[in-house]
Scaffold this motif. Sequence first.
Motif, mmCIF file in Angstrom:
data_model
loop_
_atom_site.group_PDB
_atom_site.id
_atom_site.type_symbol
_atom_site.label_atom_id
_atom_site.label_comp_id
_atom_site.label_asym_id
_atom_site.label_seq_id
_atom_site.Cartn_x
_atom_site.Cartn_y
_atom_site.Cartn_z
ATOM 1 N N ARG A 52 0.786 -1.220 -0.198
ATOM 2 C CA ARG A 52 0.126 -0.081 0.105
ATOM 3 C C ARG A 52 0.707 1.316 0.191
ATOM 4 N NH1 ARG A 52 -5.401 0.532 1.069
ATOM 5 N NH2 ARG A 52 -5.174 -1.659 2.231
ATOM 6 N N GLN B 78 -4.923 -5.993 0.165
ATOM 7 C CA GLN B 78 -5.667 -6.521 1.327
ATOM 8 C C GLN B 78 -6.259 -5.543 2.083
ATOM 9 O OE1 GLN B 78 -1.926 -8.081 2.945
ATOM 10 N NE2 GLN B 78 -2.670 -10.279 2.833
ATOM 11 N N GLU B 79 -7.208 -5.957 2.913
ATOM 12 C CA GLU B 79 -7.736 -4.966 3.953
ATOM 13 C C GLU B 79 -6.800 -4.729 5.021
ATOM 14 O OE1 GLU B 79 -11.673 -5.946 5.036
ATOM 15 O OE2 GLU B 79 -12.603 -6.000 3.286
ATOM 16 N N ARG B 80 -5.937 -5.626 5.433
ATOM 17 C CA ARG B 80 -5.180 -5.710 6.211
ATOM 18 C C ARG B 80 -3.957 -6.665 6.049
ATOM 19 N NH1 ARG B 80 -5.778 -8.267 12.202
ATOM 20 N NH2 ARG B 80 -7.400 -9.958 11.907
ATOM 21 N N ARG C 14 0.521 -10.860 10.888
ATOM 22 C CA ARG C 14 -0.324 -9.903 10.518
ATOM 23 C C ARG C 14 -0.463 -8.633 11.476
ATOM 24 N NH1 ARG C 14 -5.708 -13.073 10.097
ATOM 25 N NH2 ARG C 14 -5.018 -15.011 10.815
ATOM 26 N N ARG C 15 -1.073 -7.633 10.816
ATOM 27 C CA ARG C 15 -1.322 -6.675 11.791
ATOM 28 C C ARG C 15 -2.617 -6.463 12.255
ATOM 29 N NH1 ARG C 15 -4.311 -2.229 9.707
ATOM 30 N NH2 ARG C 15 -4.742 -2.192 7.576
ATOM 31 N N THR D 254 -5.669 -4.003 14.048
ATOM 32 C CA THR D 254 -6.591 -2.953 13.344
ATOM 33 C C THR D 254 -6.672 -1.840 14.609
ATOM 34 O OG1 THR D 254 -8.482 -4.051 14.012
ATOM 35 C CG2 THR D 254 -7.449 -4.379 11.722
ATOM 36 N N HIS E 257 0.716 -1.793 15.950
ATOM 37 C CA HIS E 257 -0.161 -2.660 15.408
ATOM 38 C C HIS E 257 0.257 -3.993 15.002
ATOM 39 C CE1 HIS E 257 2.773 -1.223 12.391
ATOM 40 N NE2 HIS E 257 2.127 -2.127 11.396
ATOM 41 N N GLN F 67 3.718 3.214 9.311
ATOM 42 C CA GLN F 67 2.347 3.555 9.214
ATOM 43 C C GLN F 67 1.651 2.056 9.453
ATOM 44 O OE1 GLN F 67 2.536 5.838 5.491
ATOM 45 N NE2 GLN F 67 0.686 6.575 6.576
ATOM 46 N N ALA F 68 0.630 2.163 10.065
ATOM 47 C CA ALA F 68 -0.160 0.737 10.207
ATOM 48 C C ALA F 68 -0.578 0.035 8.999
ATOM 49 C CB ALA F 68 -1.402 0.973 11.365
ATOM 50 N N ASP F 69 -0.819 0.777 7.884
ATOM 51 C CA ASP F 69 -1.528 0.082 6.813
ATOM 52 C C ASP F 69 -0.598 -0.119 5.798
ATOM 53 O OD1 ASP F 69 -1.461 2.488 6.207
ATOM 54 O OD2 ASP F 69 -3.610 2.466 5.198
ATOM 55 N N ASP G 117 0.139 -3.574 3.515
ATOM 56 C CA ASP G 117 -1.041 -4.366 3.068
ATOM 57 C C ASP G 117 -0.555 -4.758 1.767
ATOM 58 O OD1 ASP G 117 -2.167 -3.758 5.546
ATOM 59 O OD2 ASP G 117 -3.544 -2.170 4.790
#
Length: 462
Positions: free
Chosen positions: A66, A87-89, A110-111, A113, A120, A210-212, A215
């Motif tokens: 992402r 991916q959504e996450r 995986r992270r 949410t 995260h 950054q958390a996302d 992805d």
Amino acid sequence: MSGAPATDLPVAVVGGGLAGISAALHLADRGVPVILFEARSHLGGATYSFQRGELSVDTGQHVFLRCYQSYRQLLERLGTSHLAPIQERFAIPVLHRPRPDGPLRTAWLRRGTWAPAPLHLASGLARYSPLTVRERALAATAAAALRTVDPDDSSADRVAFGPWLRRRRQSERAIERLWALISVAALNVPPDQASLALAARVFRTGLLEQADAADLGIPATSLRQLHADPASRLLDRLGVRLHTSTKVQRIAVDGARFVLRTRRDECLARAVVVAVPHQAASQLVPTEAAPDRHRWADLGSSPIVNVHLHYDRRVTNLPFAAALDSPVQWVFDRTLAAGARRGQYLVVSLSAASDQVDKPTEVLVRAFTAALADLFPQARAARLLDAFVTREPHATFRQRPGTASLRPLPLTQVPGLVLAGAWTRTGWPDTMEGAVRSGLRAADLLDRYDRAPHDALTEALP
């Protein structure tokens, strides 16, 4: 040599990969006349596909993140972003056996949410069963230390990632089962041969800031349909003159103009973007533009090998997976993306594949058919409809310590001649994002060159 004034001539882009496509689009959007040369019969560069029976086969599995903002903007510009879902996450299934003779298990990286970066990752790391509880705790401290490494620090580039991890109390198991899982795929070299600065770019930008950001995006179609064909159509609409199957053999400086010679013809240009791999660029760029161009060869290269197995039935429900304690590094289900009308088409992707690149096809097919049968029991009863291997001996430059000093800036010593490509000094590893960024930067420098002296631009570069 007589001819039109330089101001009436087009800008020539040499190379139709992602860097060349990005540069040509950037210039054409600003009304600059552009002519693009590509040695192959189609655009796309390293991200290309070919037809094999009913399959549209990608030569490599080009996953993105992402945080690849420039690359994703290129897809938007090409109108193909819907063909590359994200991916959504962030979530990676990791196949492993807790004991050598035990049953296969699926762990997940995986992270969460609920928390900002880097927290995260805390819950996912805490549950990552291929590592012991102690190894997970020490991995968290190493991740915190990695956040303090500046990817743009030349001293960090001279350090190898593997020894740095060991100094942070990372065991060999932890390096193999966590850090290498990501870094080998991203940098195409083992951790002991990887630049710490480039590893820091991967982990900091992708996972820790950054958390996302991490992805995953995986193309849902062939790379040719994602990049090459839509780029050709768009560039044609913008008036870019495309010359495919046309290799530029020499670039000569003629006063304020450039002469590009091909096997059949020659072209005059007022400026040139050289967007080819470093091996070709070192032979093509005039000596007066880059007196040290011979040093680019020291960047070397690192191979990627893909083993393609088309089964007569479905053998796994996973869209992709990583594997530990297996010859398989990553495996992708490309059935729908490749247009397979029956069965399941899986691709095993092997990065840092120096040990595999020269092995005979039948040896690799036999080894990885057995390896997938070990990971996916349903494959044991399946019949192979097709099996073959694709090799990219020079997939990336070798991203080892010390490469930062070898990667050139986009400006050369001849005004109007600029470099692009993921191998140039982008600050990023050799990725699709780095390639796109380099093309945009090269085109932007030419755009600014029309309004500022060459020396002023040189001084403005880092």
